[in-house]
Motif scaffolding. Structure first.
Motif, PDB file in Angstrom:
ATOM      1  N   LEU A   5      -2.019  -2.705   7.172  1.00 28.84           N
ATOM      2  CA  LEU A   5      -3.277  -2.844   6.434  1.00 28.84           C
ATOM      3  C   LEU A   5      -4.316  -3.684   7.177  1.00 28.84           C
ATOM      4  CD1 LEU A   5      -1.936  -3.567   2.818  1.00 28.84           C
ATOM      5  CD2 LEU A   5      -2.550  -1.353   3.817  1.00 28.84           C
ATOM      6  N   PHE A   6      -3.844  -4.644   7.997  1.00 25.38           N
ATOM      7  CA  PHE A   6      -4.753  -5.609   8.617  1.00 25.38           C
ATOM      8  C   PHE A   6      -4.595  -5.648  10.133  1.00 25.38           C
ATOM      9  CE2 PHE A   6      -3.714  -7.316   4.359  1.00 25.38           C
ATOM     10  CZ  PHE A   6      -4.983  -7.286   3.794  1.00 25.38           C
TER      11      PHE A   6
ATOM     12  N   ILE B  83      -9.658   0.223   2.800  1.00 29.31           N
ATOM     13  CA  ILE B  83      -8.559  -0.721   2.563  1.00 29.31           C
ATOM     14  C   ILE B  83      -9.120  -2.069   2.104  1.00 29.31           C
ATOM     15  CG2 ILE B  83      -6.765  -2.082   3.711  1.00 29.31           C
ATOM     16  CD1 ILE B  83      -6.124   0.391   5.396  1.00 29.31           C
ATOM     17  N   GLN B  84     -10.203  -2.499   2.741  1.00 27.53           N
ATOM     18  CA  GLN B  84     -10.848  -3.747   2.322  1.00 27.53           C
ATOM     19  C   GLN B  84     -11.217  -3.694   0.842  1.00 27.53           C
ATOM     20  OE1 GLN B  84     -15.004  -4.144   3.137  1.00 27.53           O
ATOM     21  NE2 GLN B  84     -14.823  -6.275   3.804  1.00 27.53           N
TER      22      GLN B  84
ATOM     23  N   ARG C 245     -15.686 -10.233  -0.046  1.00 25.06           N
ATOM     24  CA  ARG C 245     -15.997  -9.231   0.970  1.00 25.06           C
ATOM     25  C   ARG C 245     -16.830  -9.860   2.076  1.00 25.06           C
ATOM     26  NH1 ARG C 245     -16.132  -3.776   0.491  1.00 25.06           N
ATOM     27  NH2 ARG C 245     -15.977  -3.947  -1.790  1.00 25.06           N
ATOM     28  N   SER C 246     -16.575  -9.457   3.314  1.00 24.22           N
ATOM     29  CA  SER C 246     -17.426  -9.830   4.435  1.00 24.22           C
ATOM     30  C   SER C 246     -17.541  -8.633   5.363  1.00 24.22           C
ATOM     31  CB  SER C 246     -16.841 -11.039   5.181  1.00 24.22           C
ATOM     32  OG  SER C 246     -17.713 -11.443   6.228  1.00 24.22           O
ATOM     33  N   GLY C 247     -18.505  -8.669   6.283  1.00 23.06           N
ATOM     34  CA  GLY C 247     -18.718  -7.557   7.201  1.00 23.06           C
ATOM     35  C   GLY C 247     -17.524  -7.293   8.099  1.00 23.06           C
ATOM     36  N   ARG C 248     -17.576  -6.189   8.823  1.00 23.29           N
ATOM     37  CA  ARG C 248     -16.507  -5.798   9.745  1.00 23.29           C
ATOM     38  C   ARG C 248     -15.169  -5.632   9.032  1.00 23.29           C
ATOM     39  NH1 ARG C 248     -18.105 -10.342  14.372  1.00 23.29           N
ATOM     40  NH2 ARG C 248     -20.097  -9.449  14.971  1.00 23.29           N
ATOM     41  N   ASN C 249     -15.209  -5.148   7.772  1.00 23.45           N
ATOM     42  CA  ASN C 249     -14.009  -4.822   6.987  1.00 23.45           C
ATOM     43  C   ASN C 249     -13.167  -6.051   6.644  1.00 23.45           C
ATOM     44  OD1 ASN C 249     -14.906  -2.257   7.630  1.00 23.45           O
ATOM     45  ND2 ASN C 249     -13.303  -1.872   9.118  1.00 23.45           N
ATOM     46  N   VAL C 250     -13.762  -7.212   6.573  1.00 22.27           N
ATOM     47  CA  VAL C 250     -12.989  -8.441   6.418  1.00 22.27           C
ATOM     48  C   VAL C 250     -12.880  -8.862   4.949  1.00 22.27           C
ATOM     49  CG1 VAL C 250     -12.990 -10.930   6.906  1.00 22.27           C
ATOM     50  CG2 VAL C 250     -13.422  -9.280   8.742  1.00 22.27           C
ATOM     51  N   VAL C 251     -11.658  -9.272   4.571  1.00 25.79           N
ATOM     52  CA  VAL C 251     -11.392  -9.915   3.285  1.00 25.79           C
ATOM     53  C   VAL C 251     -11.499 -11.415   3.533  1.00 25.79           C
ATOM     54  CG1 VAL C 251      -9.705 -10.284   1.457  1.00 25.79           C
ATOM     55  CG2 VAL C 251      -9.858  -8.035   2.574  1.00 25.79           C
ATOM     56  N   ARG C 252     -12.425 -12.063   2.840  1.00 28.41           N
ATOM     57  CA  ARG C 252     -12.789 -13.447   3.161  1.00 28.41           C
ATOM     58  C   ARG C 252     -12.151 -14.441   2.197  1.00 28.41           C
ATOM     59  NH1 ARG C 252     -19.069 -15.274   3.103  1.00 28.41           N
ATOM     60  NH2 ARG C 252     -19.050 -13.376   1.847  1.00 28.41           N
TER      61      ARG C 252
ATOM     62  N   LYS D 179       0.021 -10.758  -2.281  1.00 27.34           N
ATOM     63  CA  LYS D 179       1.070  -9.882  -1.743  1.00 27.34           C
ATOM     64  C   LYS D 179       1.315  -8.690  -2.666  1.00 27.34           C
ATOM     65  CE  LYS D 179       3.677 -13.288   0.976  1.00 27.34           C
ATOM     66  NZ  LYS D 179       4.964 -14.021   1.092  1.00 27.34           N
ATOM     67  N   LYS D 180       1.291  -8.936  -3.967  1.00 24.68           N
ATOM     68  CA  LYS D 180       1.452  -7.835  -4.924  1.00 24.68           C
ATOM     69  C   LYS D 180       0.306  -6.835  -4.783  1.00 24.68           C
ATOM     70  CE  LYS D 180       3.966 -10.568  -8.359  1.00 24.68           C
ATOM     71  NZ  LYS D 180       3.933 -11.139  -9.737  1.00 24.68           N
ATOM     72  N   ALA D 181      -0.901  -7.355  -4.568  1.00 28.00           N
ATOM     73  CA  ALA D 181      -2.057  -6.477  -4.366  1.00 28.00           C
ATOM     74  C   ALA D 181      -1.903  -5.667  -3.088  1.00 28.00           C
ATOM     75  CB  ALA D 181      -3.339  -7.305  -4.321  1.00 28.00           C
ATOM     76  N   CYS D 182      -1.456  -6.324  -2.018  1.00 24.30           N
ATOM     77  CA  CYS D 182      -1.245  -5.619  -0.741  1.00 24.30           C
ATOM     78  C   CYS D 182      -0.190  -4.536  -0.882  1.00 24.30           C
ATOM     79  CB  CYS D 182      -0.829  -6.619   0.341  1.00 24.30           C
ATOM     80  SG  CYS D 182      -2.128  -7.746   0.857  1.00 24.30           S
ATOM     81  N   GLN D 183       0.856  -4.810  -1.655  1.00 26.39           N
ATOM     82  CA  GLN D 183       1.905  -3.820  -1.858  1.00 26.39           C
ATOM     83  C   GLN D 183       1.366  -2.605  -2.598  1.00 26.39           C
ATOM     84  OE1 GLN D 183       4.873  -4.142  -0.416  1.00 26.39           O
ATOM     85  NE2 GLN D 183       5.344  -2.064  -1.114  1.00 26.39           N
ATOM     86  N   LYS D 184       0.516  -2.837  -3.586  1.00 26.49           N
ATOM     87  CA  LYS D 184      -0.109  -1.727  -4.323  1.00 26.49           C
ATOM     88  C   LYS D 184      -0.943  -0.861  -3.386  1.00 26.49           C
ATOM     89  CE  LYS D 184       0.950  -2.617  -8.747  1.00 26.49           C
ATOM     90  NZ  LYS D 184       1.595  -1.653  -9.668  1.00 26.49           N
ATOM     91  N   VAL D 185      -1.711  -1.513  -2.513  1.00 24.64           N
ATOM     92  CA  VAL D 185      -2.551  -0.771  -1.577  1.00 24.64           C
ATOM     93  C   VAL D 185      -1.685  -0.016  -0.575  1.00 24.64           C
ATOM     94  CG1 VAL D 185      -4.326  -0.983   0.207  1.00 24.64           C
ATOM     95  CG2 VAL D 185      -4.464  -2.380  -1.861  1.00 24.64           C
ATOM     96  N   ARG D 186      -0.641  -0.647  -0.083  1.00 25.86           N
ATOM     97  CA  ARG D 186       0.277   0.030   0.851  1.00 25.86           C
ATOM     98  C   ARG D 186       0.861   1.292   0.210  1.00 25.86           C
ATOM     99  NH1 ARG D 186       5.010  -3.505   3.244  1.00 25.86           N
ATOM    100  NH2 ARG D 186       3.604  -3.717   5.033  1.00 25.86           N
ATOM    101  N   GLU D 187       1.303   1.184  -1.035  1.00 21.57           N
ATOM    102  CA  GLU D 187       1.877   2.327  -1.727  1.00 21.57           C
ATOM    103  C   GLU D 187       0.867   3.456  -1.892  1.00 21.57           C
ATOM    104  OE1 GLU D 187       3.304   0.677  -5.343  1.00 21.57           O
ATOM    105  OE2 GLU D 187       4.939  -0.440  -4.376  1.00 21.57           O
ATOM    106  N   LYS D 188      -0.388   3.098  -2.163  1.00 22.01           N
ATOM    107  CA  LYS D 188      -1.435   4.104  -2.312  1.00 22.01           C
ATOM    108  C   LYS D 188      -1.605   4.905  -1.025  1.00 22.01           C
ATOM    109  CE  LYS D 188      -6.443   4.644  -2.744  1.00 22.01           C
ATOM    110  NZ  LYS D 188      -7.747   3.998  -2.991  1.00 22.01           N
ATOM    111  N   TYR D 189      -1.711   4.206   0.098  1.00 19.47           N
ATOM    112  CA  TYR D 189      -1.947   4.905   1.360  1.00 19.47           C
ATOM    113  C   TYR D 189      -0.707   5.614   1.863  1.00 19.47           C
ATOM    114  CZ  TYR D 189      -6.645   3.136   1.538  1.00 19.47           C
ATOM    115  OH  TYR D 189      -7.957   2.912   1.243  1.00 19.47           O
ATOM    116  N   LYS D 190       0.459   5.131   1.473  1.00 15.21           N
ATOM    117  CA  LYS D 190       1.701   5.800   1.824  1.00 15.21           C
ATOM    118  C   LYS D 190       1.778   7.135   1.110  1.00 15.21           C
ATOM    119  CE  LYS D 190       6.714   5.139   1.818  1.00 15.21           C
ATOM    120  NZ  LYS D 190       7.818   4.218   1.435  1.00 15.21           N
ATOM    121  N   ASN D 191       1.359   7.133  -0.168  1.00 14.26           N
ATOM    122  CA  ASN D 191       1.382   8.364  -0.956  1.00 14.26           C
ATOM    123  C   ASN D 191       0.362   9.379  -0.462  1.00 14.26           C
ATOM    124  OD1 ASN D 191       3.406   7.369  -2.619  1.00 14.26           O
ATOM    125  ND2 ASN D 191       1.959   6.507  -4.107  1.00 14.26           N
ATOM    126  N   ILE D 192      -0.796   8.866   0.002  1.00 15.69           N
ATOM    127  CA  ILE D 192      -1.839   9.761   0.540  1.00 15.69           C
ATOM    128  C   ILE D 192      -1.330  10.471   1.784  1.00 15.69           C
ATOM    129  CG2 ILE D 192      -4.097   9.813   1.685  1.00 15.69           C
ATOM    130  CD1 ILE D 192      -4.993   7.636  -0.250  1.00 15.69           C
TER     131      ILE D 192
END
Length: 404
Positions: free
Chosen positions: A326-327, A346-347, A363-370, A390-403
Motif C-alpha cells: 500500500l505504501f 489508496i490514499q 491528506r497531503s500532496g504526492r499521495n501522502v497520508v499525513r 492497521k485495521k484500516a490498512c487491512q480493509k484497504v488491502r482486502e479491497k484491492y486484493k479482491n479487485i
C-alpha cells in the motif's frame, strides 16, 4: 442537534469551501476527540498541527480562563506585557538576535514576511529588489500574495490576476538559476506540509543559506507548520542548523487560539505605520502562547518529546513494512510525518477507512497520508491509534486484493 439537522444547516448558511467529514465533535481530551454521539477518535491531525498540547489541556485551559476573566483585548496602540513576554520567549528559544511581529494566522505572518523582504530590497525609498523565489509544491497561505507564492497551480485557479514579483523554482538547485539583480528573498518550507510532507536535504539547504547570505539575499523560512517544537526543537531551522533572516510561525503556537508571528533579525526594517494588526498579539492569544511554550519546553527538557518522536517513527516504519503493498515510503521529520501511498485511490481509501475505525489522519500532496499528532500524545493513545490504523490498512488491502 441531530447530525442530519447540522448537515442541512451547514449547507444552507456556510460557503462550501470545505469537504467536511460528517461528524460533530463535542469535546476532546489529550489526543482523543469525541463525537456528539459518543464515538471516540484518536486525533493524529491535531486540527492540522494546531492543538500542539492536545485537547482540553488543563494548564492551557486554566491560563485561558484566567485571562478571559481579566482582559481579552486592547488595541496595539498601547503597551501589552503579555505580548512583550511572548516575543521575548520566542526570541530566547530561537537563539537569534531578533524582534517579533504578531498577527492572527500563518498567511498573515507570511504576508508580513513578504513586506519585510520588499522593504529590505528598497533602494533610497524606491522600488529596488522586490522578487521573491519560492518552490514547487510549496504552500504559504490563501491571501492573494501568499497564494501567488504557493507553488501549486491547483490553488491558483479562478483568482488571477495575482500580485507580481514571485517566481517558482522546480527545486533547491533551480533557485540559483532564478536569482537576478531584482531578487530580495527566497522563501521556503524546510518540510513541505501540503506538498507531501517532503523534507529537503539538510546539506543542500545549508549550501543555499550560505550562498544567499554571501549575496545579501534574505532567506525566509515558513515554519507555520514545522515550528513550535514539532521537529523536536523550537524551530526546524535549528534542526537544519541555519539562521534565516525571517521565520514565520502560527498553528501550534497558541494551542488553538488564533495567532501568527514573524521573527526577524532585521530588527529595524519597519518603522511606525509600516505594518499593523487589529487583533494580532492580543492578550488572550499571547497568554495562550506563553503557556504552550512553557508546556512544550518542559516536554522537551524532560525527553518526553524525544520519546514521542522515536515511537512515532517506530510505528510508521512498522506500517510501511507490514503494508508494503500500500505504501512506498515514510516521509517528513519529527512529529510531522507521512506515509506515501502507492496511488491517490489508496490514499483516499486509507483516510476514509481510518476515520471509520476511529483514527484521524490527513491528506497531503504526492499521495501522502499525513500525521500531525499532538506533541503531548501519550504512549497509550499512540498505540491505540496505530492499532486502529492497521485495521484500516487491512480493509484497504482486502479491497484491492479482491479487485485484482
Amino acid at each position: 442537534m441531530q447530525l442530519e439537522e447540522l448537515i442541512e444547516l451547514d449547507k444552507k448558511y456556510i460557503l462550501p469551501t470545505y469537504n467536511r467529514g460528517l461528524v460533530d465533535f463535542s469535546y476532546g481530551k489529550g489526543a482523543r476527540l469525541f463525537s456528539a454521539c459518543g464515538k471516540d477518535y484518536i486525533d493524529f491531525g491535531s486540527g492540522i498541527g494546531v492543538c500542539s498540547v492536545g485537547h482540553s489541556n488543563e494548564k492551557l485551559n486554566n491560563a485561558i480562563k484566567d485571562q478571559v476573566d481579566k482582559l481579552i483585548h486592547v488595541s496595539n496602540l498601547y503597551l501589552n506585557a503579555l505580548q512583550a513576554k511572548l516575543a521575548e520567549k520566542i526570541v530566547q528559544l530561537s537563539g537569534l538576535d531578533a524582534r517579533v511581529f504578531f498577527g492572527n494566522s500563518g498567511a498573515e505572518a507570511n504576508e508580513c514576511a513578504i513586506k519585510v523582504a520588499r522593504k529590505f530590497g528598497e533602494k533610497d525609498g524606491k522600488m529596488g529588489r522586490y522578487k521573491i523565489i519560492t518552490l514547487e509544491s510549496s504552500f504559504h497561505g490563501r491571501t492573494l500574495a501568499t497564494l501567488r507564492a504557493t507553488g501549486q497551480e491547483k490553488f491558483h485557479k479562478h483568482f488571477a490576476p495575482f500580485p507580481e514579483g514571485f517566481e517558482i523554482a522546480k527545486d533547491l538547485y533551480d533557485v540559483y538559476s532564478l536569482i537576478d539583480d531584482k531578487t530580495c528573498a527566497v522563501m521556503l518550507e524546510l518540510i513541505q506540509g501540503e506538498g507531501g510532507v517532503y523534507a529537503f536535504d539538510k546539506k543542500q539547504v545549508q549550501e543555499l543559506a550560505k550562498y544567499l547570505k554571501e549575496n545579501n539575499i534574505l532567506l525566509i523560512i515558513d515554519e507555520v507548520q514545522t515550528g513550535v517544537f514539532r521537529m523536536g526543537e523550537m524551530l526546524a531551522s535549528q534542526v537544519y542548523e541555519i539562521e534565516p533572516e525571517i521565520i514565520t510561525l502560527a498553528k501550534g503556537l497558541a494551542g488553538g487560539i488564533p495567532i501568527g508571528a514573524v521573527l526577524t533579525t532585521l530588527k529595524d526594517v519597519f518603522e511606525v505605520g509600516d505594518h499593523g494588526s487589529t487583533f494580532g498579539g492580543n492578550l488572550l492569544s499571547c497568554r495562550a502562547g506563553l503557556e504552550v511554550l512553557e508546556i512544550l519546553e518542559s516536554y522537551k527538557n524532560h525527553k518526553f518529546l524525544e520519546k514521542n518522536i522515536q515511537q512515532l517513527d517506530s510505528y510508521l516504519f512498522a506500517i510501511l513494512e507490514d503494508y508494503a503493498d500500500l505504501f512506498n515510503e515514510v516521509t517528513g521529520l519529527g512529529m510531522m510525518r507521512g506515509l506515501q501511498a502507492k496511488s491517490i485511490e489508496i490514499q483516499t481509501d486509507i483516510l476514509q477507512n481510518a476515520f471509520l475505525q476511529g483514527v484521524i489522519v490527513l491528506r497531503s500532496g504526492r499521495n501522502v497520508v499525513r500525521f500531525l499528532p499532538p506533541l503531548t500524545i501519550t504512549e497509550e493513545e499512540m498505540q491505540l491509534g496505530f492499532e486502529r490504523l492497521k485495521k484500516a490498512c487491512q480493509k484497504v488491502r482486502e479491497k484491492y486484493k479482491n479487485i485484482k
